[in-house]
Design a protein around this motif. Structure first.
Motif, PDB file in Angstrom:
ATOM      1  N   GLU A 121      -4.730  10.205 -11.477  1.00  0.00           N
ATOM      2  CA  GLU A 121      -4.169   8.877 -11.240  1.00  0.00           C
ATOM      3  C   GLU A 121      -4.693   7.866 -12.253  1.00  0.00           C
ATOM      4  O   GLU A 121      -5.870   7.886 -12.624  1.00  0.00           O
ATOM      5  CB  GLU A 121      -4.508   8.402  -9.830  1.00  0.00           C
ATOM      6  N   LYS A 141       0.830  -1.198   0.000  1.00  0.00           N
ATOM      7  CA  LYS A 141       0.000   0.000   0.000  1.00  0.00           C
ATOM      8  C   LYS A 141       0.871   1.257   0.000  1.00  0.00           C
ATOM      9  O   LYS A 141       1.861   1.333   0.741  1.00  0.00           O
ATOM     10  CB  LYS A 141      -0.919   0.020   1.223  1.00  0.00           C
ATOM     11  N   VAL A 142       0.477   2.216  -0.844  1.00  0.00           N
ATOM     12  CA  VAL A 142       1.164   3.504  -0.869  1.00  0.00           C
ATOM     13  C   VAL A 142       0.488   4.429   0.127  1.00  0.00           C
ATOM     14  O   VAL A 142      -0.745   4.539   0.158  1.00  0.00           O
ATOM     15  CB  VAL A 142       1.108   4.122  -2.288  1.00  0.00           C
ATOM     16  N   GLU A 202      -0.939   7.761   2.009  1.00  0.00           N
ATOM     17  CA  GLU A 202      -1.609   8.965   1.522  1.00  0.00           C
ATOM     18  C   GLU A 202      -0.635  10.127   1.443  1.00  0.00           C
ATOM     19  O   GLU A 202      -0.735  10.977   0.554  1.00  0.00           O
ATOM     20  CB  GLU A 202      -2.781   9.316   2.435  1.00  0.00           C
ATOM     21  N   GLU A 232       2.528   9.926   0.686  1.00  0.00           N
ATOM     22  CA  GLU A 232       3.354   9.761  -0.514  1.00  0.00           C
ATOM     23  C   GLU A 232       2.574  10.124  -1.767  1.00  0.00           C
ATOM     24  O   GLU A 232       3.099  10.761  -2.688  1.00  0.00           O
ATOM     25  CB  GLU A 232       3.860   8.323  -0.602  1.00  0.00           C
ATOM     26  N   LYS A 233       1.301   9.740  -1.801  1.00  0.00           N
ATOM     27  CA  LYS A 233       0.466  10.124  -2.948  1.00  0.00           C
ATOM     28  C   LYS A 233       0.386  11.642  -3.072  1.00  0.00           C
ATOM     29  O   LYS A 233       0.506  12.198  -4.168  1.00  0.00           O
ATOM     30  CB  LYS A 233      -0.940   9.539  -2.799  1.00  0.00           C
ATOM     31  N   GLN A 234       0.202  12.319  -1.935  1.00  0.00           N
ATOM     32  CA  GLN A 234       0.083  13.776  -1.960  1.00  0.00           C
ATOM     33  C   GLN A 234       1.395  14.427  -2.366  1.00  0.00           C
ATOM     34  O   GLN A 234       1.405  15.457  -3.049  1.00  0.00           O
ATOM     35  CB  GLN A 234      -0.358  14.288  -0.590  1.00  0.00           C
ATOM     36  N   ILE A 247       1.486  14.247  -6.139  1.00  0.00           N
ATOM     37  CA  ILE A 247       0.519  15.200  -6.703  1.00  0.00           C
ATOM     38  C   ILE A 247       1.047  16.627  -6.601  1.00  0.00           C
ATOM     39  O   ILE A 247       0.979  17.406  -7.559  1.00  0.00           O
ATOM     40  CB  ILE A 247      -0.837  15.068  -5.972  1.00  0.00           C
ATOM     41  N   LYS A 267       7.168  -1.387 -10.212  1.00  0.00           N
ATOM     42  CA  LYS A 267       6.139  -1.617  -9.193  1.00  0.00           C
ATOM     43  C   LYS A 267       6.273  -3.041  -8.669  1.00  0.00           C
ATOM     44  O   LYS A 267       6.308  -3.999  -9.442  1.00  0.00           O
ATOM     45  CB  LYS A 267       4.752  -1.394  -9.800  1.00  0.00           C
ATOM     46  N   GLY A 281       0.330   5.203 -12.441  1.00  0.00           N
ATOM     47  CA  GLY A 281       0.921   6.226 -11.602  1.00  0.00           C
ATOM     48  C   GLY A 281       0.123   7.520 -11.696  1.00  0.00           C
ATOM     49  O   GLY A 281      -1.075   7.503 -11.996  1.00  0.00           O
ATOM     50  N   TYR A 282       0.794   8.640 -11.479  1.00  0.00           N
ATOM     51  CA  TYR A 282       0.156   9.950 -11.536  1.00  0.00           C
ATOM     52  C   TYR A 282       0.700  10.745 -12.718  1.00  0.00           C
ATOM     53  O   TYR A 282       1.919  10.729 -12.979  1.00  0.00           O
ATOM     54  CB  TYR A 282       0.388  10.714 -10.235  1.00  0.00           C
ATOM     55  N   PRO A 340       4.458   6.975  -7.204  1.00  0.00           N
ATOM     56  CA  PRO A 340       4.642   7.118  -5.750  1.00  0.00           C
ATOM     57  C   PRO A 340       5.533   5.982  -5.238  1.00  0.00           C
ATOM     58  O   PRO A 340       5.464   4.849  -5.742  1.00  0.00           O
ATOM     59  CB  PRO A 340       3.223   7.012  -5.196  1.00  0.00           C
TER      60      PRO A 340
END
Length: 472
Positions: A284, A206-207, A209, A211-213, A216, A402, A288-289, A311
């Motif tokens: 997303e 799990k990534v 939150e 790291e996701k931010q 972004i 990944k 990825g983003y 991420p």
């Protein structure tokens, strides 16, 4: 490697594309008006014309190039007769000619994108420079080289579309399958190799939150710098995009068609909402983003570039995913839960979760994998497994770096055997359908040969063709 071989084969016949416009005076006079003689006003005869098929020319040297193509694929050409290859060339030209007559369309932008990819792959894998490539294939400049490749790819796509159209609506009934099978003498019935059914359970780290931010926010910074400070999208992509292929090209993905198959849904939705010159907000996809720049709009097609960031997964998340899957494996081994139920309950792979983890063979679209045709990576993972034995937890890393963990099980095995109508119905149906398609193509060829202007020249008239190319 497949793309590299295809490119090499394609380049071998590059010199014949322009030469195919060089029709001698006798052919121009004898061919019907649909061959445009203005295309040959400044032409020089550099190769003998072996045949004319509609609007297409086959040169004497094309047969030699066919031999080279086969040899490039590792085929032993010792027992292949030149007349066989010549007949194959005639068929290809007939398909392409009729595709034009039937107004079948191919996308020029998609073909050019394919050419770009072929050239890039060849340069990357051969280690040659563009200059060396042009010298090797005796081309004066890159533009003419790419145009030759474009024409070759276009002809191949037209021929493929025509072949697909011929057999597109052909279906076969259960009764036809039964009759096909019963007419095969018992001693000549096919033998099918060992087949396996394989299931898997996947655990994806799990990534967080946070790291996701972070990713972004990084993409938002790129967009702001481009819009507010005039920074270059291309430079940002080259420096920071984690898509290795498009990143080297400044993020360029070429032209996308709204109806293009296999485009990621989220990517399509964003790309076709943008105005020309607009840059998207971060979004997303499964890869990825991204942020997308809309470079140009042409009807249903848009030229886009993108920047992709992945991420990062923490060490703790990797450890958690592996331990989670090890606990699931232990429950299966102890008989507390079946593999299928565990997959439905806990697998992170949505494509297989609903089927109890069963993998679908991408070639046949069923659950069976023929052992001798299995992908090497999957074969290596299951080759030592006994039926209903659960593998150890395996770590797997894809092309985007990944990481995921998985366990596998061979859920069924059918050993090599003579074709059985009930058990092997789907495979027998495919054989019967293939035979029906071959007959349809043969009938189509017979009719179109009679309807199309065809002229075979010189010693090629002595060939014993399987089709009536000489119209006797």
């Amino acid at each position: 490697m497949k793309q590299l071989v295809f490119l090499f084969i394609t380049l071998l016949i590059a010199n014949s594309v322009c030469a195919q416009e060089l029709i001698d005076d006798e052919e121009i006079q004898q061919a019907p008006k649909k061959i445009d003689s203005t295309r040959t006003q400044n032409a020089k005869k550099v190769d003998g014309v072996a045949a004319v098929v509609g609007d297409y020319i086959v040169l004497d040297s094309d047969v030699d190039k066919e031999y080279l193509q086969l040899q490039a694929q590792g085929v032993n050409t010792k027992d292949i007769k030149s007349c066989e290859l010549f007949g194959s060339l005639l068929e290809r030209k007939l398909y392409a000619h009729q595709a034009v007559q039937d107004s079948l369309q191919v996308s020029d932008s998609e073909i050019r994108k394919n050419v770009d990819y072929q050239v890039e792959q060849f340069l990357a894998q051969s280690g040659k420079s563009m200059k060396e490539l042009l010298e090797f294939y005796k081309k004066d400049d890159e533009k003419s080289f790419r145009e030759d490749m474009f024409e070759i790819n276009k002809t191949n796509q037209l021929a493929a579309k025509m072949q697909a159209k011929i057999v597109d609506e052909i279906e076969i009934t259960p009764e036809e399958v039964r009759m096909f099978f019963e007419k095969i003498p018992k001693e000549e019935r096919p033998t099918f190799g060992t087949e396996l059914k394989v299931a898997q359970i996947v655990a994806e780290p799990k990534v967080s939150e946070e790291e996701k931010q972070r990713v972004i926010n990084r993409l938002k910074e790129f967009k702001a710098d481009i819009i507010e400070n005039g920074a270059s999208f291309r430079s940002k992509a080259i420096l920071y995009s984690e898509d290795p292929q498009s990143g080297r090209q400044g993020g360029k993905l070429g032209s996308l068609n709204r109806d293009q198959p296999r485009m990621v849904k989220e990517f399509r939705e964003v790309a076709f909402k943008l105005q020309e010159g607009e840059i998207s907000d971060p979004f997303e996809t499964e890869y990825g983003y991204h942020i997308i720049s809309c470079d140009k709009i042409r009807g249903k097609e848009v030229d886009v570039s993108h920047i992709l960031l992945f991420p990062q997964v923490s060490t703790e998340a990797l450890k958690e995913a592996k331990e989670r899957l090890e606990k699931i494996r232990q429950r299966i081994v102890e008989g507390k839960i079946s593999f299928a139920d565990a997959a439905r309950e806990a697998s992170d792979e949505k494509e297989t979760r609903g089927d109890g983890g069963q993998l679908i063979n991408p070639t046949t679209q069923d659950y069976n994998f023929e052992l001798t045709r299995m992908e090497p990576e999957l074969y290596a993972q299951i080759q030592n497994l006994k039926d209903n034995e659960v593998s150890l937890v395996l770590k797997e890393e894809d092309r985007t770096s990944k990481i995921k963990f998985k366990i596998l099980m061979v859920t069924d095995r059918i050993n090599e055997h003579e074709a059985d109508y009930a058990r092997d119905y789907l495979k027998i149906k495919k054989l019967a359908l293939d035979e029906k398609k071959i007959k349809a193509i043969a009938k189509w060829q017979e009719e179109k040969i009679l309807d199309t202007y065809i002229k075979i020249s010189g010693e090629h008239r002595n060939c014993e063709f399987s089709s009536n190319w000489l119209k006797k």
